[in-house]
Design a protein around this motif. Structure first.
Motif, mmCIF file in Angstrom:
data_model
loop_
_atom_site.group_PDB
_atom_site.id
_atom_site.type_symbol
_atom_site.label_atom_id
_atom_site.label_comp_id
_atom_site.label_asym_id
_atom_site.label_seq_id
_atom_site.Cartn_x
_atom_site.Cartn_y
_atom_site.Cartn_z
ATOM 1 N N PHE A 9 5.784 4.336 5.529
ATOM 2 C CA PHE A 9 4.763 3.425 5.033
ATOM 3 C C PHE A 9 5.202 2.308 4.240
ATOM 4 N N GLU A 10 5.467 1.071 4.852
ATOM 5 C CA GLU A 10 6.124 -0.061 3.994
ATOM 6 C C GLU A 10 4.986 -0.720 3.471
ATOM 7 N N ALA A 11 5.284 -1.150 2.149
ATOM 8 C CA ALA A 11 4.240 -1.971 1.506
ATOM 9 C C ALA A 11 4.657 -3.399 2.127
ATOM 10 N N LEU A 12 3.560 -4.115 2.687
ATOM 11 C CA LEU A 12 3.787 -5.424 2.941
ATOM 12 C C LEU A 12 3.384 -6.498 1.834
ATOM 13 N N ASN A 13 2.646 -5.975 0.883
ATOM 14 C CA ASN A 13 2.050 -6.771 -0.321
ATOM 15 C C ASN A 13 1.816 -5.631 -1.177
ATOM 16 N N GLU A 14 1.187 -6.182 -2.523
ATOM 17 C CA GLU A 14 0.707 -5.528 -3.645
ATOM 18 C C GLU A 14 -0.721 -5.758 -3.994
ATOM 19 N N GLY A 15 -1.369 -6.376 -2.816
ATOM 20 C CA GLY A 15 -2.766 -6.913 -3.237
ATOM 21 C C GLY A 15 -2.957 -7.757 -4.452
ATOM 22 N N SER A 16 -4.039 -7.745 -4.821
ATOM 23 C CA SER A 16 -4.255 -8.190 -5.948
ATOM 24 C C SER A 16 -4.194 -7.774 -7.403
ATOM 25 N N ALA A 17 -3.780 -6.446 -7.191
ATOM 26 C CA ALA A 17 -3.421 -5.452 -8.400
ATOM 27 C C ALA A 17 -2.193 -4.732 -7.963
ATOM 28 N N SER A 18 -1.013 -4.795 -8.526
ATOM 29 C CA SER A 18 0.079 -4.003 -8.542
ATOM 30 C C SER A 18 -0.129 -2.692 -8.687
ATOM 31 N N PRO A 19 0.725 -1.707 -8.149
ATOM 32 C CA PRO A 19 1.424 -1.716 -6.890
ATOM 33 C C PRO A 19 0.445 -1.494 -5.720
ATOM 34 N N ASN A 20 1.196 -1.474 -4.500
ATOM 35 C CA ASN A 20 0.446 -1.096 -3.381
ATOM 36 C C ASN A 20 0.071 0.290 -3.292
ATOM 37 N N THR A 21 -1.051 0.771 -3.408
ATOM 38 C CA THR A 21 -1.741 2.028 -3.638
ATOM 39 C C THR A 21 -2.398 2.514 -2.392
ATOM 40 N N ALA A 22 -2.272 3.808 -2.141
ATOM 41 C CA ALA A 22 -3.073 4.154 -0.958
ATOM 42 C C ALA A 22 -3.007 5.866 -1.314
ATOM 43 N N GLU A 23 -4.027 6.587 -0.866
ATOM 44 C CA GLU A 23 -4.432 8.079 -0.491
ATOM 45 C C GLU A 23 -4.050 8.301 0.898
ATOM 46 N N PHE A 24 -3.224 9.439 1.179
ATOM 47 C CA PHE A 24 -3.082 9.759 2.521
ATOM 48 C C PHE A 24 -3.175 11.258 2.967
ATOM 49 N N GLN A 25 -3.692 11.499 4.044
ATOM 50 C CA GLN A 25 -3.830 12.914 4.556
ATOM 51 C C GLN A 25 -3.194 13.318 5.816
ATOM 52 N N VAL A 26 -2.537 14.444 6.039
ATOM 53 C CA VAL A 26 -1.875 14.797 6.957
ATOM 54 C C VAL A 26 -2.465 16.110 7.558
ATOM 55 N N TYR A 27 -2.895 16.245 8.834
ATOM 56 C CA TYR A 27 -3.364 17.221 9.509
ATOM 57 C C TYR A 27 -2.733 17.709 10.474
ATOM 58 N N ASP A 28 -2.884 18.904 10.763
ATOM 59 C CA ASP A 28 -2.091 19.650 12.066
ATOM 60 C C ASP A 28 -2.981 19.497 13.172
ATOM 61 N N ASP A 29 -2.764 19.947 14.478
ATOM 62 C CA ASP A 29 -3.684 19.827 15.609
ATOM 63 C C ASP A 29 -4.918 20.745 15.631
ATOM 64 N N GLN A 30 -4.982 21.629 14.344
ATOM 65 C CA GLN A 30 -6.175 22.546 14.364
ATOM 66 C C GLN A 30 -7.042 22.060 13.428
ATOM 67 N N GLY A 31 -6.953 20.665 12.837
ATOM 68 C CA GLY A 31 -7.540 20.056 11.888
ATOM 69 C C GLY A 31 -7.474 20.560 10.441
ATOM 70 N N VAL A 32 -6.213 21.386 10.200
ATOM 71 C CA VAL A 32 -5.970 21.861 8.805
ATOM 72 C C VAL A 32 -4.905 20.902 8.198
ATOM 73 N N ALA A 33 -5.128 20.658 6.714
ATOM 74 C CA ALA A 33 -4.458 19.793 6.154
ATOM 75 C C ALA A 33 -3.234 20.237 5.838
ATOM 76 N N ILE A 34 -2.029 19.589 6.210
ATOM 77 C CA ILE A 34 -0.594 19.723 5.617
ATOM 78 C C ILE A 34 -0.386 19.124 4.330
ATOM 79 N N GLU A 35 -0.766 18.117 4.142
ATOM 80 C CA GLU A 35 -0.525 17.433 2.777
ATOM 81 C C GLU A 35 -1.657 16.311 2.562
ATOM 82 N N SER A 36 -1.898 16.205 1.301
ATOM 83 C CA SER A 36 -2.882 15.399 0.698
ATOM 84 C C SER A 36 -2.283 14.762 -0.581
ATOM 85 N N SER A 37 -2.129 13.458 -0.706
ATOM 86 C CA SER A 37 -1.336 12.709 -1.802
ATOM 87 C C SER A 37 -1.518 11.381 -1.770
ATOM 88 N N GLN A 38 -0.931 10.476 -2.754
ATOM 89 C CA GLN A 38 -1.068 9.388 -3.124
ATOM 90 C C GLN A 38 0.319 8.561 -3.169
#
Length: 198
Positions: A153-182
């Protein structure tokens, strides 16, 4: 002349009435000729279970040295040694082992929505050239190849408040979470997660 006009009107009205009669016919369903010939239905994939995923207590992780991963200057911008600024660097989000055929990755702005934009890569190929992060989860599904599946995930900008922040979630094909972080990265830097398919 009046008789001809009257005849034309009568013929038009009668043809119009005949055409409308077609709509009154009831549809009859077509019967299947061979009920024994059933095609195999592929298994359905489950949607992510919840917006607040529960990660397994002991997920199987990969042992990867982030310094070696970010050593490639062509793929990764060098860390800026600026005192007090912690986000001008690439961020390793972890490596996880899975037997899943597909994986769903979802992300949104982690703080207040301030115009953060990202570019998404899968195995160093662009799959999302520009995504604006907002308060709702967006994402994509990938078919995992055997071995390493690296998502950047490459930050193209930092928005109006630095840094570029995001919450992400990764799931398998059964809908079970593998990872969740920021992630918290500066413009031009990348946050990286690796999924290793057994």
């Amino acid at each position: 002349m009046k008789k001809i006009l009257f005849l034309i009107i009568i013929i038009s009205v009668s043809m119009h009435g005949y055409a409308q009669d077609e709509l009154n016919n009831k549809n009859k369903p077509i019967q299947s000729k061979n009920l024994d010939n059933k095609e195999a239905v592929p298994p359905t994939e489950d949607a992510p279970k919840a917006d607040d995923p529960t990660i397994p207590k002991e997920p199987v992780t990969l042992k990867i040295n982030p310094d070696e991963l970010f050593n490639n200057n062509v793929l990764y911008k060098r860390e800026a040694n600026v005192p007090g600024i912690f986000y001008r660097r690439n961020e390793y989000l972890g490596g996880f082992v899975t037997k899943s055929i597909t994986s769903t990755i979802r992300y949104r702005d982690a703080a207040f929505v301030d115009g953060d934009k990202i570019k998404v890569y899968l195995n160093d190929k662009v799959i999302e050239p520009e995504v604006s992060l907002d308060g709702e989860f967006k994402g994509f599904k990938i078919t995992l190849v055997k071995g390493i599946n690296k998502i950047d995930f490459e930050a193209l900008n930092e928005g109006s408040a630095s840094p570029n922040t995001a919450e992400f979630q990764v799931y398998d094909d059964q809908g079970v979470a593998i990872e969740s972080s920021q992630w918290n990265v500066g413009k031009g830097y990348k946050a990286v997660i690796i999924l290793y398919k057994e």
